[in-house]
Design an enzyme around this catalytic site. Structure first.
Site, PDB file in Angstrom:
ATOM      1  N   GLY A 132      -0.633  -1.892  -1.401  1.00 24.50           N
ATOM      2  CA  GLY A 132      -0.420  -2.712  -0.117  1.00 24.50           C
ATOM      3  C   GLY A 132       0.718  -3.797   0.050  1.00 24.50           C
ATOM      4  N   SER A 143       2.933 -10.411   2.648  1.00 26.88           N
ATOM      5  CA  SER A 143       1.543  -9.506   2.595  1.00 26.88           C
ATOM      6  C   SER A 143       0.729 -10.219   1.748  1.00 26.88           C
ATOM      7  CB  SER A 143       2.011  -8.277   1.527  1.00 26.88           C
ATOM      8  OG  SER A 143       3.294  -7.422   2.399  1.00 26.88           O
ATOM      9  N   GLN A 168       4.548   2.811  -0.442  1.00 29.12           N
ATOM     10  CA  GLN A 168       4.210   3.850   0.473  1.00 29.12           C
ATOM     11  C   GLN A 168       5.134   5.179   0.189  1.00 29.12           C
ATOM     12  OE1 GLN A 168       3.922   3.269   4.708  1.00 29.12           O
ATOM     13  NE2 GLN A 168       3.662   5.289   4.854  1.00 29.12           N
ATOM     14  N   ASP A 216       1.428   7.667  -0.737  1.00 30.00           N
ATOM     15  CA  ASP A 216       1.258   7.397   0.756  1.00 30.00           C
ATOM     16  C   ASP A 216      -0.156   8.009   1.047  1.00 30.00           C
ATOM     17  OD1 ASP A 216       1.081   8.063   3.422  1.00 30.00           O
ATOM     18  OD2 ASP A 216       3.009   8.894   3.649  1.00 30.00           O
ATOM     19  N   VAL A 217      -0.926   7.118   1.262  1.00 31.30           N
ATOM     20  CA  VAL A 217      -2.615   7.157   1.385  1.00 31.30           C
ATOM     21  C   VAL A 217      -2.863   8.341   2.444  1.00 31.30           C
ATOM     22  CG1 VAL A 217      -3.176   4.969   0.461  1.00 31.30           C
ATOM     23  CG2 VAL A 217      -3.055   5.249   2.927  1.00 31.30           C
ATOM     24  N   ILE A 258      -4.500  -1.945   2.847  1.00 28.21           N
ATOM     25  CA  ILE A 258      -3.723  -1.033   3.814  1.00 28.21           C
ATOM     26  C   ILE A 258      -4.173  -0.984   4.825  1.00 28.21           C
ATOM     27  CG2 ILE A 258      -3.327   1.346   3.905  1.00 28.21           C
ATOM     28  CD1 ILE A 258      -2.555   1.240   0.807  1.00 28.21           C
ATOM     29  N   TYR A 265      -7.055  -5.986  19.361  1.00 27.83           N
ATOM     30  CA  TYR A 265      -7.337  -5.399  18.064  1.00 27.83           C
ATOM     31  C   TYR A 265      -7.878  -3.972  18.201  1.00 27.83           C
ATOM     32  CZ  TYR A 265      -7.953  -5.759  13.058  1.00 27.83           C
ATOM     33  OH  TYR A 265      -7.918  -5.777  11.720  1.00 27.83           O
ATOM     34  N   LYS A 291     -11.955  -1.282  11.191  1.00 30.17           N
ATOM     35  CA  LYS A 291     -12.453  -2.242  10.063  1.00 30.17           C
ATOM     36  C   LYS A 291     -14.157  -2.263  10.249  1.00 30.17           C
ATOM     37  CE  LYS A 291      -8.753  -4.012   8.740  1.00 30.17           C
ATOM     38  NZ  LYS A 291      -8.096  -3.558   7.555  1.00 30.17           N
ATOM     39  N   LEU A 308       3.867  -8.164   8.245  1.00 26.18           N
ATOM     40  CA  LEU A 308       4.567  -6.939   9.122  1.00 26.18           C
ATOM     41  C   LEU A 308       3.398  -6.460   9.936  1.00 26.18           C
ATOM     42  CD1 LEU A 308       6.996  -5.061   6.625  1.00 26.18           C
ATOM     43  CD2 LEU A 308       7.214  -6.252   8.739  1.00 26.18           C
ATOM     44  N   ALA A 309       2.302  -6.205   9.432  1.00 24.46           N
ATOM     45  CA  ALA A 309       1.016  -5.557  10.049  1.00 24.46           C
ATOM     46  C   ALA A 309       0.560  -6.356  11.192  1.00 24.46           C
ATOM     47  CB  ALA A 309      -0.004  -5.121   9.045  1.00 24.46           C
TER      48      ALA A 309
HETATM   49  P1  NAP Z   1       1.332  -5.774   5.362  1.00 26.95           P
HETATM   50  O1  NAP Z   1       1.943  -6.785   4.593  1.00 26.95           O
HETATM   51  O2  NAP Z   1       2.108  -5.140   6.297  1.00 26.95           O
HETATM   52  O3  NAP Z   1       0.308  -4.824   4.470  1.00 26.95           O
HETATM   53  C1  NAP Z   1      -0.091  -3.443   5.226  1.00 26.95           C
HETATM   54  C2  NAP Z   1       0.308  -2.640   3.890  1.00 26.95           C
HETATM   55  O4  NAP Z   1      -0.137  -1.258   4.331  1.00 26.95           O
HETATM   56  C3  NAP Z   1       1.852  -2.569   3.763  1.00 26.95           C
HETATM   57  O5  NAP Z   1       1.950  -2.367   2.585  1.00 26.95           O
HETATM   58  C4  NAP Z   1       1.993  -0.941   4.134  1.00 26.95           C
HETATM   59  O6  NAP Z   1       3.003  -0.359   3.722  1.00 26.95           O
HETATM   60  C5  NAP Z   1       0.623  -0.326   3.828  1.00 26.95           C
HETATM   61  N1  NAP Z   1       0.369   1.168   4.431  1.00 26.95           N
HETATM   62  C6  NAP Z   1       0.416   1.275   5.875  1.00 26.95           C
HETATM   63  N2  NAP Z   1       0.469   2.941   5.996  1.00 26.95           N
HETATM   64  C7  NAP Z   1       0.231   3.200   4.494  1.00 26.95           C
HETATM   65  C8  NAP Z   1       0.160   4.609   4.098  1.00 26.95           C
HETATM   66  N3  NAP Z   1       0.189   5.751   4.753  1.00 26.95           N
HETATM   67  N4  NAP Z   1       0.350   4.700   2.671  1.00 26.95           N
HETATM   68  C9  NAP Z   1       0.411   3.648   2.030  1.00 26.95           C
HETATM   69  N5  NAP Z   1       0.484   2.404   2.415  1.00 26.95           N
HETATM   70  C10 NAP Z   1       0.410   2.274   3.811  1.00 26.95           C
HETATM   71  O7  NAP Z   1      -0.008  -6.513   6.259  1.00 26.95           O
HETATM   72  P2  NAP Z   1      -1.029  -7.396   5.765  1.00 26.95           P
HETATM   73  O8  NAP Z   1      -1.465  -8.040   6.922  1.00 26.95           O
HETATM   74  O9  NAP Z   1      -0.852  -8.283   4.431  1.00 26.95           O
HETATM   75  O10 NAP Z   1      -2.288  -6.243   5.519  1.00 26.95           O
HETATM   76  C11 NAP Z   1      -2.861  -5.968   4.358  1.00 26.95           C
HETATM   77  C12 NAP Z   1      -4.599  -5.868   4.781  1.00 26.95           C
HETATM   78  O11 NAP Z   1      -4.969  -6.915   5.225  1.00 26.95           O
HETATM   79  C13 NAP Z   1      -4.704  -4.781   5.893  1.00 26.95           C
HETATM   80  O12 NAP Z   1      -5.765  -3.997   5.540  1.00 26.95           O
HETATM   81  C14 NAP Z   1      -4.741  -5.658   7.280  1.00 26.95           C
HETATM   82  O13 NAP Z   1      -5.729  -5.096   8.130  1.00 26.95           O
HETATM   83  C15 NAP Z   1      -5.696  -6.581   6.338  1.00 26.95           C
HETATM   84  N6  NAP Z   1      -6.006  -8.114   7.246  1.00 26.95           N
HETATM   85  C16 NAP Z   1      -4.819  -8.595   7.719  1.00 26.95           C
HETATM   86  C17 NAP Z   1      -4.831  -9.721   8.558  1.00 26.95           C
HETATM   87  C18 NAP Z   1      -3.716 -10.422   9.000  1.00 26.95           C
HETATM   88  O14 NAP Z   1      -3.945 -11.277   9.825  1.00 26.95           O
HETATM   89  N7  NAP Z   1      -2.440 -10.331   8.351  1.00 26.95           N
HETATM   90  C19 NAP Z   1      -6.251 -10.449   8.540  1.00 26.95           C
HETATM   91  C20 NAP Z   1      -7.155  -9.974   7.902  1.00 26.95           C
HETATM   92  C21 NAP Z   1      -7.098  -8.443   7.304  1.00 26.95           C
HETATM   93  P3  NAP Z   1       4.533  -0.073   4.123  1.00 26.95           P
HETATM   94  O15 NAP Z   1       4.877  -1.389   4.669  1.00 26.95           O
HETATM   95  O16 NAP Z   1       5.310   0.315   3.004  1.00 26.95           O
HETATM   96  O17 NAP Z   1       4.342   0.966   5.361  1.00 26.95           O
END
Ligand code: NAP
Length: 272
Positions: A16, A22, A43, A67-68, A95, A159, A166, A198-199
């Site tokens: 991830g 990230s 991915q 790719d999950v 992820i 959300y 989640k 990004l997410a």
């Molecule tokens: P991020 O940097 O965009 O990371 C999300 C990751 O998920 C990316 O590396 C993305 O890969 C990967 N992903 C998506 N679809 C995939 C697939 N089919 N196969 C493999 N990898 C896949 O965002 P982040 O915020 O750090 O997110 C990481 C986790 O933290 C997530 O579970 C998110 O819900 C959680 N979270 C985030 C926050 C927040 O505010 N940011 C708060 C609480 C929890 P690609 O970019 O290569 O597609």
């Protein structure tokens, strides 16, 4: 990298990392500072360019496509890890994915296709990751974490389906903790406060959500990558040897607050 740190002699897989914002990157840096050896997954080929320099910066030994959402994608990635390392000590699953056009507006507008995809990528992938990691962890035990958010527990604007995914992920953590306990494998989640990534950029009015959270949190600040990284080290190291099935909040205390504080400024005009 420390040879005497809390993670010295431990190796594991981090899934991830998309870029240096990230959450998985924050956890990776903290683990590496404590002496961990890391294998990263990415991915697909198009995203390798972004992850490769980060992996090199932490002297990662392995960089593996995963790719999950693909059948056998996760199992094959862990089999590849097993060709270099006969065992691992930890896994970080960070992820999640949903169609961003449905991360705004009303939850009941969620389509069947997006519901299935969001639950598959954001929840089922964690279950399959635990299964795939088991052959590499069952002899020595270990620790696995995933990332969740408060939108699993309470309604957060926009959300939507991700909150439902989640909630299922947090329930999975408890079932997986029960399944994996006999192998001395611990399974926990970190519920992180809003972090700009990004997410999270795909979530409607993320700036407002983030500023509201900051203004109303006991610590009155944003959650940082370092905050999450430190908690990751705790849960993945022997410090948390008796902790499993837990959803650990790393959100500057926001989850304990019941209503807007008296002296909290009005941020209702914040947009975007
Ligand atoms: P991020 O940097 O965009 O990371 C999300 C990751 O998920 C990316 O590396 C993305 O890969 C990967 N992903 C998506 N679809 C995939 C697939 N089919 N196969 C493999 N990898 C896949 O965002 P982040 O915020 O750090 O997110 C990481 C986790 O933290 C997530 O579970 C998110 O819900 C959680 N979270 C985030 C926050 C927040 O505010 N940011 C708060 C609480 C929890 P690609 O970019 O290569 O597609």
């Amino acid at each position: 990298m420390s040879k005497n740190g809390l993670m010295a002699g431990k190796r594991g897989v981090i899934m991830g990392v998309a870029n240096d914002h990230s959450i998985a990157w924050g956890v990776s840096k903290a683990l590496a500072e404590q002496g961990a050896q890391i294998a990263f997954t990415y991915q697909n080929e198009a995203l390798l360019k972004r992850v490769e320099p980060l992996a090199q910066a932490l002297d990662a030994e392995l960089l593996i496509e995963c790719d999950v959402s693909k059948d056998n994608g996760i199992m094959e990635a862990f089999e590849t890890v097993g060709k270099t390392w006969d065992s691992i000590d930890f896994v970080v699953h960070a992820i999640a994915f949903a169609d961003k056009t449905e991360l705004r507006g009303k939850y009941f507008e969620t389509t069947r296709g997006n519901f299935s995809m969001a639950l598959d990528i954001s929840c089922f992938s964690f279950t399959e990751t635990c299964k795939a990691a088991l052959p590499l962890m069952e002899k020595r035990g270990g620790s696995i974490i995933t990332l969740t958010y408060y939108g699993a527990e309470k309604v957060i604007p926009h959300y939507n389906v991700m909150g439902v995914a989640k909630a299922a992920l947090e329930a999975s953590v408890r079932y997986l903790a029960a399944d994996m306990g006999e192998y001395n494998i611990r399974v926990n989640a970190i519920s992180a406060g809003p972090v700009r990534t990004l997410a999270s950029a795909g979530i409607g009015d993320f700036r407002y959500i983030s500023q509201w959270t900051k203004a109303n949190s006991p610590l009155a600040r944003d959650t940082s990558l370092e905050d999450v990284g430190g908690a990751g080290v705790y849960l993945l190291s022997n410090l948390a040897s008796g902790v499993t099935g837990e959803v650990h909040h790393v959100d500057c205390g926001y989850h304990v607050v019941g209503m807007k504080g008296l002296n909290v400024p009005d941020i209702s005009t914040v947009k975007g």
